[in-house]
Every structure is written in structure tokens, then in C-alpha cells.
Design a protein around this motif. Sequence first.
Motif, PDB file in Angstrom:
ATOM      1  N   LYS A   1       0.843  -1.198   0.000  1.00 60.54           N
ATOM      2  CA  LYS A   1       0.000   0.000   0.000  1.00 60.54           C
ATOM      3  C   LYS A   1       0.885   1.257   0.000  1.00 60.54           C
ATOM      4  CE  LYS A   1      -4.007   1.328   2.734  1.00 60.54           C
ATOM      5  NZ  LYS A   1      -4.697   1.044   3.986  1.00 60.54           N
ATOM      6  N   ARG A   2       1.913   1.217   0.845  1.00 64.59           N
ATOM      7  CA  ARG A   2       2.822   2.370   0.940  1.00 64.59           C
ATOM      8  C   ARG A   2       3.578   2.583  -0.349  1.00 64.59           C
ATOM      9  NH1 ARG A   2       5.402   0.096   5.169  1.00 64.59           N
ATOM     10  NH2 ARG A   2       7.357   0.586   4.124  1.00 64.59           N
ATOM     11  N   LYS A   3       4.033   1.487  -0.933  1.00 65.99           N
ATOM     12  CA  LYS A   3       4.820   1.604  -2.167  1.00 65.99           C
ATOM     13  C   LYS A   3       3.965   2.157  -3.307  1.00 65.99           C
ATOM     14  CE  LYS A   3       8.454  -1.597  -1.106  1.00 65.99           C
ATOM     15  NZ  LYS A   3       8.767  -2.991  -0.930  1.00 65.99           N
ATOM     16  N   LYS A   4       2.722   1.687  -3.377  1.00 65.26           N
ATOM     17  CA  LYS A   4       1.817   2.174  -4.436  1.00 65.26           C
ATOM     18  C   LYS A   4       1.572   3.666  -4.271  1.00 65.26           C
ATOM     19  CE  LYS A   4      -0.915  -1.892  -5.569  1.00 65.26           C
ATOM     20  NZ  LYS A   4      -2.137  -2.609  -5.251  1.00 65.26           N
ATOM     21  N   LEU A   5       1.331   4.079  -3.018  1.00 64.85           N
ATOM     22  CA  LEU A   5       1.053   5.491  -2.756  1.00 64.85           C
ATOM     23  C   LEU A   5       2.275   6.342  -3.081  1.00 64.85           C
ATOM     24  CD1 LEU A   5      -1.008   7.556  -1.623  1.00 64.85           C
ATOM     25  CD2 LEU A   5       0.088   7.282   0.576  1.00 64.85           C
ATOM     26  N   LYS A   6       3.435   5.831  -2.680  1.00 64.96           N
ATOM     27  CA  LYS A   6       4.681   6.566  -2.938  1.00 64.96           C
ATOM     28  C   LYS A   6       4.865   6.775  -4.443  1.00 64.96           C
ATOM     29  CE  LYS A   6       9.635   5.956  -2.400  1.00 64.96           C
ATOM     30  NZ  LYS A   6      10.659   4.974  -2.025  1.00 64.96           N
ATOM     31  N   LYS A   7       4.600   5.716  -5.201  1.00 68.01           N
ATOM     32  CA  LYS A   7       4.746   5.779  -6.657  1.00 68.01           C
ATOM     33  C   LYS A   7       3.788   6.834  -7.244  1.00 68.01           C
ATOM     34  CE  LYS A   7       4.875   2.566 -10.459  1.00 68.01           C
ATOM     35  NZ  LYS A   7       4.379   1.286 -10.925  1.00 68.01           N
ATOM     36  N   LYS A   8       2.546   6.796  -6.755  1.00 68.80           N
ATOM     37  CA  LYS A   8       1.541   7.744  -7.255  1.00 68.80           C
ATOM     38  C   LYS A   8       1.942   9.179  -6.947  1.00 68.80           C
ATOM     39  CE  LYS A   8      -2.929   5.391  -7.130  1.00 68.80           C
ATOM     40  NZ  LYS A   8      -4.157   5.232  -6.361  1.00 68.80           N
ATOM     41  N   VAL A   9       2.297   9.421  -5.673  1.00 71.34           N
ATOM     42  CA  VAL A   9       2.632  10.787  -5.257  1.00 71.34           C
ATOM     43  C   VAL A   9       3.879  11.275  -5.994  1.00 71.34           C
ATOM     44  CG1 VAL A   9       3.223  12.270  -3.302  1.00 71.34           C
ATOM     45  CG2 VAL A   9       1.524  10.502  -3.016  1.00 71.34           C
ATOM     46  N   LEU A  10       4.857  10.381  -6.165  1.00 75.26           N
ATOM     47  CA  LEU A  10       6.078  10.769  -6.888  1.00 75.26           C
ATOM     48  C   LEU A  10       5.750  11.163  -8.321  1.00 75.26           C
ATOM     49  CD1 LEU A  10       8.855   8.256  -5.764  1.00 75.26           C
ATOM     50  CD2 LEU A  10       8.956  10.743  -5.666  1.00 75.26           C
ATOM     51  N   SER A  11       4.885  10.381  -8.975  1.00 75.36           N
ATOM     52  CA  SER A  11       4.551  10.698 -10.370  1.00 75.36           C
ATOM     53  C   SER A  11       3.788  12.021 -10.454  1.00 75.36           C
ATOM     54  CB  SER A  11       3.761   9.564 -11.012  1.00 75.36           C
ATOM     55  OG  SER A  11       2.464   9.533 -10.479  1.00 75.36           O
ATOM     56  N   ILE A  12       2.994  12.318  -9.430  1.00 75.79           N
ATOM     57  CA  ILE A  12       2.259  13.593  -9.428  1.00 75.79           C
ATOM     58  C   ILE A  12       3.226  14.754  -9.222  1.00 75.79           C
ATOM     59  CG2 ILE A  12       0.589  14.992  -8.121  1.00 75.79           C
ATOM     60  CD1 ILE A  12      -0.907  12.290  -7.542  1.00 75.79           C
ATOM     61  N   SER A  13       4.105  14.623  -8.219  1.00 78.07           N
ATOM     62  CA  SER A  13       4.999  15.756  -7.935  1.00 78.07           C
ATOM     63  C   SER A  13       6.038  15.955  -9.038  1.00 78.07           C
ATOM     64  CB  SER A  13       5.660  15.588  -6.566  1.00 78.07           C
ATOM     65  OG  SER A  13       6.345  14.374  -6.514  1.00 78.07           O
ATOM     66  N   ASN A  14       6.307  14.902  -9.807  1.00 73.84           N
ATOM     67  CA  ASN A  14       7.266  15.052 -10.913  1.00 73.84           C
ATOM     68  C   ASN A  14       6.588  15.390 -12.240  1.00 73.84           C
ATOM     69  OD1 ASN A  14       9.407  14.468  -9.235  1.00 73.84           O
ATOM     70  ND2 ASN A  14       9.240  12.260  -9.587  1.00 73.84           N
ATOM     71  N   GLN A  15       5.277  15.485 -12.212  1.00 76.94           N
ATOM     72  CA  GLN A  15       4.527  15.755 -13.450  1.00 76.94           C
ATOM     73  C   GLN A  15       4.872  17.162 -13.984  1.00 76.94           C
ATOM     74  OE1 GLN A  15       2.712  15.784 -16.474  1.00 76.94           O
ATOM     75  NE2 GLN A  15       1.904  13.949 -15.469  1.00 76.94           N
ATOM     76  N   PRO A  16       5.440  17.250 -15.206  1.00 81.69           N
ATOM     77  CA  PRO A  16       5.832  18.576 -15.709  1.00 81.69           C
ATOM     78  C   PRO A  16       4.635  19.465 -16.066  1.00 81.69           C
ATOM     79  CG  PRO A  16       6.314  16.865 -17.338  1.00 81.69           C
ATOM     80  CD  PRO A  16       5.822  16.173 -16.128  1.00 81.69           C
ATOM     81  N   VAL A  17       3.518  18.834 -16.499  1.00 82.14           N
ATOM     82  CA  VAL A  17       2.338  19.639 -16.851  1.00 82.14           C
ATOM     83  C   VAL A  17       1.510  19.823 -15.574  1.00 82.14           C
ATOM     84  CG1 VAL A  17       0.363  19.830 -18.412  1.00 82.14           C
ATOM     85  CG2 VAL A  17       2.386  18.532 -19.122  1.00 82.14           C
ATOM     86  N   PHE A  18       1.424  21.080 -15.125  1.00 83.12           N
ATOM     87  CA  PHE A  18       0.883  21.305 -13.784  1.00 83.12           C
ATOM     88  C   PHE A  18      -0.585  20.905 -13.644  1.00 83.12           C
ATOM     89  CE2 PHE A  18      -0.378  24.150 -10.155  1.00 83.12           C
ATOM     90  CZ  PHE A  18       0.273  23.388  -9.197  1.00 83.12           C
ATOM     91  N   TYR A  19      -1.399  21.199 -14.684  1.00 83.45           N
ATOM     92  CA  TYR A  19      -2.822  20.862 -14.529  1.00 83.45           C
ATOM     93  C   TYR A  19      -3.029  19.345 -14.457  1.00 83.45           C
ATOM     94  CZ  TYR A  19      -3.645  19.720 -19.489  1.00 83.45           C
ATOM     95  OH  TYR A  19      -3.623  19.127 -20.716  1.00 83.45           O
TER      96      TYR A  19
END
Lengths: 86, 396
Positions: free
Chosen positions: B270-288
Motif C-alpha cells: 500500500k505504501r509503495k503504491k502510494l509513494k509511486k503515485k505521489v512521486l509521479s504527481i509531484s514530478n509531473q511537468p504539466v501542472f494541470y
Amino acid sequence: MKVVMISATWCPACLIVHKRLRELKELTARYSLEILDLDFDEEKVAPYTVGKTLPVFIVLDEEGKEIRRIVGERTALELKEEVFHD
Amino acid sequence: MIKRILFIGLLMFAFLLPVSAEEAPAKLHIYVFYSETCIHCANQEVFLNELGEEDPTLEFHRFEVIENEANRELMKKVGDLIGAPIKTVPFVLIGRYRISGFTEGITDQTILDAIADTKENPVRDLVGEMLGIVKPGTGTVDYTGGSTVTLPFFGTVDMATVSIPLVAIVLGILDGFNPCAMWTLLFLIGMLFRMEDRKKMWILGGAFLITSAAMYFLFMLSWLNITVFFGSIAYVRYAIGAVAIAGGVFNFRSFLKTPDDGCEVVDDDKRKKLKKKVLSISNQPVFYLAILGIMGLALSVNFIELLCSAGFPVIFTQILALQNLDAFQYVGYLLLYILFFLLDDLLVFFIAMKTMTLTGISTKYGKWSHLVGGIIMVLIGLLMILKPAWLQLNFY
């Protein structure tokens, strides 16, 4: 003597203990304190086998051998008495 | 001779003279405001008719308020007179009791209790006086202000106006202590700190909280509609009561299971999945896209939160449904609940953003909140099944 603390950003008890450690700065400075994050320091955390509760304090001797392990939230006084003593 | 004729005549017509050997029981005037088109009014009417047949001392005064403008005016006047505007029908006034709505198995008992109490303790019938059907100054107690209590610091408080907000606040806070969304928020803020862009942090954190609130609100509103619609079916209430008791037991279990002095380590996957999701969001170059991602995350987290909180929103909406409020009041109380549900998250977020330091609440409080929550849930569940009228919070 070295103290390894394993905590996590999502753990409120760990955040509270971080604050208490800052209050005990003078005492903790006498030890080599390493704070590891369960999610972001996975490789370093792996050898310590964290159980079901955070935070975890592992006290190691000069040779890196585990002397004692304290698990869970502790008050500043408890940290002095249980973790940071020779 | 004339005297004898008069005496016989008097005897013959004696039955016409008033007899006062046994005084007729006093009438209890009951005022009913209703609508021809309202199903709850129709259900209530069946009950009141039966009641009237069983007890001839009851005198019902019925006022249809949708078609009849004069009755509508009267309803307003009565509302002013008793110091509480009448907003919904059916509305029944029995002595000092103001009963709105009708749910079979609940309101009928409330009406019977109100009649029994009013017969025992007759109150001044202000409405009857206004309508000219009772003599002024009848009754022993003046019912205006009957639901007020004096509390330290707060002074005089009308329990009828504070009871639902109080329930909203207490249940909202207990629901908010649930750790499911909190650990995600802390995780998220921890990751946001790595972005080092304050503006983006505010927007992403805010989007998470607003989406969480919106999802919770929509769920509770939908559930409230379902509960209001099926509210008069006793089995639905029993089922919700059973959910509340099960939720209470779940909370007791959490109280026993939560470590005394620390955080329970969340499942690795559960933690790893969440970490992956949050990382992909914070690294997303397109802000919207990052905003959309965070909104999606909030939706999935709060979906689990709803299962995790084990019934608090369901219990609160059931209590609301029993009150027969108007639409604005329902929405207002739902928003109040959600505000207090999110209060700890909001505090953590704002303090974190202002100080750039994450703060937490000692685990001990969270653990004890499970026990308090468990007790409250079991009590509410039992009341829903055994004494639902008590949950109408009618202090009159």
C-alpha cells in the motif's frame, strides 16, 4: 555510540518525537544519530527488520552491534532514560 | 293545582337541564399543519384518525397549508407565537411539544408521549387562545423557552438549536481522527516539501483537501437522500443501527490493536503504491495534470476512508434524516460535519505550509478516539433500533 532512528513522514508519533529530539539537541549531539525514513531509505532500513510499530530506536555499540531497541513514541524524559544513555 | 302542573312539567323536561354531577374531561387541543400532497402527512393522518377514535378527549384542528393561503398565514403566526418558525409539514403542536415530520414507529410514539405528558402537565394553550377556542390563561405552565438550559461559560442555551450542530461537531471530529486519510496527507505534504515551490505546494495540497471535502459531501448528500426516501421503513433503520454497532465494535478492535505508543506500520504494498503515485504527481511537468492526479488520489483515498471510518457518515445522515429539516438546513449540517471532519487535516496542512515543518498529534489521542468513537457508535446503533425517537433530539 550510535543511535539509528527509523521513522516515516506519515507517522504522527514520529513527527512528535522529531520535535522532542530537537529539544534534546545538546544530549543527542553526544551520540552519532542517524535518522532513516522507512519509505525513502529502504536499502539502509532493510537490515534492521522494522516491526509493526514506528518510530524505532536502535542503539549500536562501537562495532555496530545492536545493544538495545526501543519501539514507539517516547517523551523527552523517556528518550533520555531509555535511548540516550551509556 | 298550577304548582302541581309546573312540578310535573319540570320533571318531564328535566333531561334538558345541564347535569353537573360528573364534570366532562377537558379537551386537549392538537394543532396539525399538513399538505394534501405530502405522503408523510397522509401516513400521519391515518394514525391521528385512529387516535381520535380511541380518545374522545382529543380535539384535532387541521390546517392545510399548500392550497390554503389563510392557513399558511396562520402557520407563520403560530411559528412566531411559539418562537420557532414552522418550516416543514406535517407539523403537530401538542402543548409544549412541537413535532415535525412523521416516521412510523417513531413519531407515532412521540405523539403518544406528548399527549400523555400534556394531559398530566397541562400547559397554557397560546395557539388556542389566539384562535379563540380556549379561555385565556388556561393551563399551569407557560411553555415558551421550555428547552433552554443554563451552562457554565455559555449561559442560557436552547438545546433544540444546539443539539444537531453539537452532534455534527462531535461525530465529525471523531470521524476526522481516523488515520486513513491523515497518513496520506502527511505523506503527500512530505513529498511536496521536496518540490520547494510554495505556490505549487499550496495548490496541490489545497486541491487534495477540497476534493476530499467535495467527495465526502456528495457521498453524504446522496446517502441522506436515500435515507430520507426510505427513512420511514423500519428495516432500513434497523440495518443502519446494525452498521453503527458493527462500526463501534470495529472501533473497539482498533482501540485494542493500536499500539500504545506509536504508529502502526501501514502495509508495505500500500505504501509503495502510494509513494509511486505521489512521486509521479509531484514530478509531473504539466501542472494541470498534476492537479488532476492529486484530485484522483484524493478520490481513491477518501473512498477507502469511507470504508475505513466504518459508519460515522452513515450514522450522521440517519440522525439528520430523522429531524425533517429543510434542504438548506440539511446541507448546512453536512457542511458543518465535513468542516470538523477535515479540521485536523486542515490544521496539519496550514501549519506545515506556514512553518515548513510537519507536525503530528500524539498517537495516544488517536487511540483513545477509537474507544470514544466505539462507545458513541454502539449507543447510537442501539438507539436507532430500540429508541429511535430519542435520536430526533426533540427537547420540547
